[in-house]
Design a protein around this motif. Structure first.
Motif, short mmCIF file in Angstrom:
data_model
loop_
_atom_site.label_atom_id
_atom_site.label_comp_id
_atom_site.label_asym_id
_atom_site.label_seq_id
_atom_site.Cartn_x
_atom_site.Cartn_y
_atom_site.Cartn_z
N LEU A 1 75.17 33.72 60.25
CA LEU A 1 75.74 34.61 59.40
C LEU A 1 76.59 34.04 58.36
N GLN A 2 77.28 33.07 58.69
CA GLN A 2 78.33 32.24 57.68
C GLN A 2 77.33 31.46 56.61
N LYS A 3 76.22 31.14 56.74
CA LYS A 3 75.53 30.48 55.81
C LYS A 3 74.77 31.51 54.87
N ILE A 4 74.55 32.68 55.56
CA ILE A 4 74.03 33.71 54.74
C ILE A 4 74.75 33.99 53.68
N LYS A 5 76.31 34.22 54.38
CA LYS A 5 77.36 34.84 53.50
C LYS A 5 77.57 33.83 52.14
N THR A 6 77.63 32.72 52.47
CA THR A 6 77.80 31.39 51.49
C THR A 6 76.72 31.49 50.50
N HIS A 7 75.43 31.50 51.09
CA HIS A 7 74.39 31.54 49.98
C HIS A 7 74.52 32.71 49.23
N VAL A 8 74.66 33.96 49.72
CA VAL A 8 74.83 35.31 48.97
C VAL A 8 75.76 35.13 47.86
N TYR A 9 77.01 34.72 48.47
CA TYR A 9 78.31 34.44 47.48
C TYR A 9 77.87 33.34 46.34
N THR A 10 77.34 32.19 46.65
CA THR A 10 76.89 31.50 45.64
C THR A 10 76.06 32.05 44.60
N ARG A 11 75.13 32.77 44.95
CA ARG A 11 74.03 33.55 43.90
C ARG A 11 74.97 34.51 43.19
N LEU A 12 75.62 35.30 43.76
CA LEU A 12 76.29 36.40 43.17
C LEU A 12 77.35 36.10 42.34
N SER A 13 78.15 34.98 42.45
CA SER A 13 79.14 34.57 41.64
C SER A 13 78.69 33.50 40.51
N ALA A 14 77.66 33.25 40.53
CA ALA A 14 76.95 32.57 39.28
C ALA A 14 77.38 32.96 38.13
N SER A 15 78.25 32.17 36.89
CA SER A 15 78.70 33.16 36.01
C SER A 15 77.60 33.04 34.76
N SER A 16 76.75 31.92 34.63
CA SER A 16 75.88 31.87 33.42
C SER A 16 74.51 31.72 34.13
N SER A 17 73.57 31.95 32.94
CA SER A 17 71.92 31.95 33.47
C SER A 17 71.59 30.64 33.91
N GLU A 18 71.92 29.73 33.73
CA GLU A 18 71.58 28.44 34.12
C GLU A 18 72.26 28.21 35.57
N GLU A 19 73.22 28.67 35.88
CA GLU A 19 73.56 28.66 37.24
C GLU A 19 72.92 29.79 38.30
N ARG A 20 72.60 30.73 37.72
CA ARG A 20 71.82 31.83 38.48
C ARG A 20 70.43 31.06 38.77
N VAL A 21 69.88 30.53 37.60
CA VAL A 21 68.39 30.08 37.82
C VAL A 21 68.46 28.72 38.74
N LYS A 22 69.50 27.96 38.66
CA LYS A 22 69.49 26.87 39.78
C LYS A 22 69.91 27.27 40.97
N ALA A 23 70.46 28.34 41.36
CA ALA A 23 70.81 28.96 42.63
C ALA A 23 69.48 29.67 43.36
N ALA A 24 68.74 30.06 42.44
CA ALA A 24 67.55 30.89 42.60
C ALA A 24 66.46 29.77 43.14
N SER A 25 66.52 28.87 42.21
CA SER A 25 65.42 27.89 42.53
C SER A 25 65.86 27.07 43.90
N THR A 26 66.69 26.75 44.04
CA THR A 26 67.21 26.12 45.21
C THR A 26 67.60 26.91 46.67
N ALA A 27 67.45 28.37 46.36
CA ALA A 27 67.54 29.10 47.62
C ALA A 27 66.53 28.77 48.69
#
Length: 899
Positions: free
Chosen positions: A820-846
């Motif tokens: 559950l903590q891993k899911i929280k960390t992953h979801v927060y990392t993807r939601l808190s990405a501020s730029s499109s590059e960070e969002r794409v990077k977080a999505a590609s490594t998901a």
């Protein structure tokens, strides 16, 4: 003389027999018979002679023989008759025995018992032989290991002796004494030239030259490889990235290829691709022994076996490099060949298993990027597509190169096309089967210049039924604010008919029972009038005012007219249902034709049940009409969604303080500050570690959605009241995800499987299972993998504790907490990405992050939750931005006063 001449003197019997026999042999000769023993006997012969001598002539002898022959023939006939009679008796006994009913005799039973005993004996012998074979194999394996250990020990002793001898030789060369003649005066002596060696023939000369050439080649190849510095000590001191770049250089690959070819580990005229693969496999042994932590994701039995075989390969390889001038012996080459073949086989098996996991992970990453692009490619006004395009294309190109390298070009392209097709098909909105456009609906033309718009005119509610039952009836359609909110989150939103239908069925059942009680108590007239008024109102809302159908319904279902008919007793249910059967096909959508036809053909004589059925069909038509209106007005509704939500929220709360939102913001801010402090370790210089309003909001949203218990009303901020059902649904899904993932992760660890391997079939089967049925969860795993008894016992205990958490909607098990903590960390990392590059990077490594964390089966599901929460956050902050600003200001003032 005459008398003498006339007198006939008979010859002696033995002479007469000869003469008469020779003269009458053709008439009296008979074949000898083995059965006629009397004719060949001495007594018969003597009798013949005596009779011939007694009667004294050949005639008497002839008569005797004829009588004897007749006697013999009669004897033979009698004997043959006896034989025929005996044969007939035997034939009759055989026929009687064959015709008699067959019964199991003692001999047959003994034969069966003997056969069974033989089979038991053979089975016992086979089991004993199997045990003996196992014991012999075990002894042979122990002997082989002992011999291998002794051979290795002898090899090490021999190497030590050779090294000691080499050291002593060098010492002797350095300390060599001068010859005794060095101190004597020099004497002129005649120089003696050394005798030059000459080969005896050309073959001997060629052998000498070949030996010298091989020695020089061996020295050159070995020296070239040693100059690379590829030793285990140097590999362990160098970083993993540097070693990887070193081993990929052409110089290293060429030198290693020459060395393998020198020792017979590679063919001279082999395929270039196979040759490079063999060289890379050999060089991989350096990485396996030098950096096992970076090479292996986990240390299982297969990984340990690979490390052991790599050690054996280097034990056989090192002595050959230390003695470059000496020709390797046959035993050394055989040992090296066996060690290399064993390592190569183990490495290929490990690589195949690991590559399959990597292929699945990279395919999931590629599909995730494609899903992001499909969701943003049509957004041209906000320039979101242009921001995402470059990052998505770059990451997909890298993934495509890696996939082609692992699986080959053709196979990689085929796998990508299949995965993308399945993903797009699964994410595509399911269109209703048939034409859902109502026949009586108007054809609106949305006007973009309209200043305001009321989304849905009115929600249909059963006011008459409310009056009858004396209780508040839930509306058939959601209110306007809910519809606009859902439409802003999902542009393809349509009102779901199933939960509304289930709710309406309970109401219809209750109204039917109330009507039956009213009819029994002579109050049925009131119920008929109320139901007719309700149906009239629903039907009028489905047609366009001023049209012929609107006029027909208004006149035919006039309330005052129906009231007069009921009071006079002239109301006819048959005419009423006949009118409805002819009216509904003109109003409904083509997709409802079958249900309307079934209503018209209903032969039930009970008017109450037919009224309930009619009311249910009209509810379906109302939802179809609302969905059609929503579809036609969606573009205009989306333009005014934000302003409409702000207006509704201001009318609901006014200037009142948002208490729950303020408390929720304080908790989120505290949690975000603690998380950032943990990550920064006291350093706040990095901009990524600063606590901003965006990160506080996302932290609060993640804590609110990614949890296990049902959300309490006090925990939901006022701004997210409309998302309460969505948050509860996400929490229920999170509970399912962590429970199933914990069970699968425990099973993989107990069975020594890779945690990144995807058990999607088992996860899908477990998704619909109740938490009370533990055996069903174990059966889902056993459907594919056989569980040993000890493993099954351990797994059963763990599953029972995990399912207890699922039944109680709590998190106490360690594995469930971690997941559950891993899911929280992953979801927060993807939601808190501020730029499109960070969002794409977080999505590609998901996919890689979740797979390594033990959640490979739910990568797509968690990605869908992230997308949904991202949309909720956008709609919420856009609609309630000024209220959030006031909450932030209020919290900051309170903190300043407290400080």
């Amino acid at each position: 003389m005459s008398s003498d001449n006339d007198t006939f003197h008979a010859p002696p019997p033995h002479l007469a027999a000869r003469f008469y026999k020779s003269s009458n042999s053709s008439a009296y000769r008979r074949k000898s018979s083995a059965t006629s023993s009397r004719r060949n006997s001495l007594s018969s012969h003597h009798s013949s002679r005596s009779s011939r001598s007694a009667h004294g002539g050949p005639y008497s002898t002839h008569v005797a023989q004829h009588l004897r022959r007749a006697s013999i023939i009669e004897t033979r006939k009698a004997r043959l008759a006896d034989r025929a009679a005996h044969a007939e008796q035997v034939r009759l006994r055989a026929a009687m025995a064959k015709a008699a009913p067959r019964t199991s005799t003692t001999s047959e039973e003994r034969a069966i018992a003997a056969q069974q005993a033989r089979e038991r004996f053979l089975a016992q012998v086979a089991s004993n032989c199997a045990e003996e074979v196992k014991r012999a194999k075990r002894v042979a394996e122990d002997t082989r290991e002992k011999k291998a250990a002794e051979h290795l020990k002898l090899k090490e002793d021999m190497q030590e002796r050779l090294a000691e001898a080499e050291r002593r030789r060098l010492v002797l060369q350095q300390n060599q004494r001068r010859p005794r003649t060095a101190t004597l005066p020099s004497v002129e002596e005649k120089k003696i030239m050394p005798r030059a060696w000459k080969p005896r023939n050309d073959t001997e000369a060629a052998n000498v030259i070949q030996r010298a050439w091989r020695r020089a080649k061996r020295r050159r190849v070995g020296t070239e490889f040693l100059d690379l510095g590829l030793t285990l000590e140097n590999i362990q001191k160098t970083s993993f990235e540097e070693v990887g770049s070193l081993l990929s250089q052409d110089k290293v690959l060429e030198s290693t290829s020459k060395l393998l070819r020198l020792y017979g580990l590679q063919d001279d005229a082999g395929d270039s691709t196979a040759e490079k693969a063999a060289v890379r496999t050999f060089l991989s042994a350096f990485l396996v022994l030098g950096h096992p932590a970076q090479v292996f994701s986990k240390e299982g039995e297969q990984e340990k076996d690979l490390i052991e075989k790599a050690k054996n390969l280097f034990i056989s390889f090192d002595p050959l490099l230390t003695s470059l001038l000496a020709s390797p012996s046959t035993s050394q080459l055989e040992s090296l060949s066996e060690a290399y073949a064993s390592f190569q086989t183990a490495f290929i098996a490990w690589k195949d298993r690991d590559s399959s996991v990597l292929l699945d992970t990279m395919l999931a990453q590629f599909v995730e990027l494609d899903a992001i692009w499909q969701s943003v490619k049509n957004d041209k006004d906000g320039h979101v597509a242009s921001d995402y395009r470059e990052g998505i294309q770059q990451n997909q190109t890298l993934l495509l190169v890696r996939l082609k390298r692992l699986a080959g070009t053709d196979r990689a392209m085929k796998m990508i096309k299949e995965a993308v097709r399945k993903s797009r098909k699964a994410n595509a909105r399911k269109k209703p089967v048939g034409d859902a456009k109502p026949r009586a609906a108007a054809h609106p033309t949305p006007d973009a210049s309209a200043p305001s718009l009321t989304p849905i005119e009115a929600s249909v509610s059963d006011t008459s039924a409310d009056a009858i039952t004396g209780r508040k009836v839930a509306p058939l359609l959601p209110d306007n604010r809910t519809i606009i909110h859902e439409l802003a989150i999902n542009k393809e939103y349509r009102i779901d008919i199933k939960p509304r239908t289930d709710m309406r069925e309970n109401l219809i059942r209750e109204v039917s029972e109330t009507m039956r009680q009213g009819f029994e108590s002579e109050l049925g007239d009131l119920f008929v009038i109320a139901m007719a008024e309700t149906i009239r109102g629903k039907l009028l809302s489905l047609v366009v005012p001023g049209k012929s159908l609107h006029t027909l319904i208004s006149e035919s279902l006039d309330t005052s007219m129906i009231t007069d008919q009921v009071k006079m007793g002239a109301f006819s249910y048959r005419q009423f249902f006949s009118f409805m059967s002819s009216l509904l096909p003109k109003i409904c959508a083509p997709v409802r034709d079958a249900e309307v036809k079934a209503l018209a053909e209903d032969s039930n004589e009970d008017p109450i049940e037919r009224l309930a059925r009619l009311n249910y069909i009209i509810d379906l038509l109302s939802i179809d009409h609302a969905n059609f209106s929503l579809q036609m007005n969606a573009p205009l509704l989306l333009k005014e969604a934000t302003s409409y939500e702000q207006k509704c929220f201001a009318n609901t709360f006014g200037d009142r303080p948002l208490v729950r939102t303020t408390q929720w913001w304080r908790r989120a801010k505290k949690r975000a500050e603690e998380e950032m402090a943990r990550r920064s370790n006291g350093s706040t210089s990095s901009p990524a570690l600063r606590v901003t309003a965006d990160k506080i909001y996302m932290q609060g949203l993640v804590d609110l959605a990614v949890a296990v218990p049902e959300v309490a009303e006090a925990d939901i901020p006022e701004t997210l009241d409309l998302d309460r059902a969505r948050i509860n649904r996400i929490r229920t899904d999170m509970l399912r995800i962590v429970v199933i993932s914990a069970i699968l992760l425990t099973a993989k660890n107990l069975m020594r499987r890779d945690v990144r391997s995807q058990w999607k079939e088992q996860a899908q089967r477990m998704w619909d299972l109740p938490f009370e049925d533990m055996q069903a969860f174990i059966g889902a795993i056993e459907s594919r993998y056989a569980l040993p008894p000890t493993t099954k016992t351990q797994l059963s205990g763990t599953i029972e504790r995990i399912l207890l958490d699922g039944r109680n909607r709590q998190v106490t098990h360690a594995v469930v907490k971690v997941l559950l903590q891993k899911i929280k960390t992953h979801v927060y990392t993807r939601l808190s990405a501020s730029s499109s590059e960070e969002r794409v990077k977080a999505a590609s490594t998901a996919s890689q992050v979740l797979s390594s964390g033990g959640l490979p089966e739910f990568v797509v599901h968690i990605g869908a939750v992230v997308d949904e929460l991202q949309k909720v956050a956008e709609v919420d902050r856009e609609a309630h931005g000024k209220w959030y600003d006031s909450v932030i200001e209020s919290v900051s003032k309170d903190e300043a006063v407290g400080a």
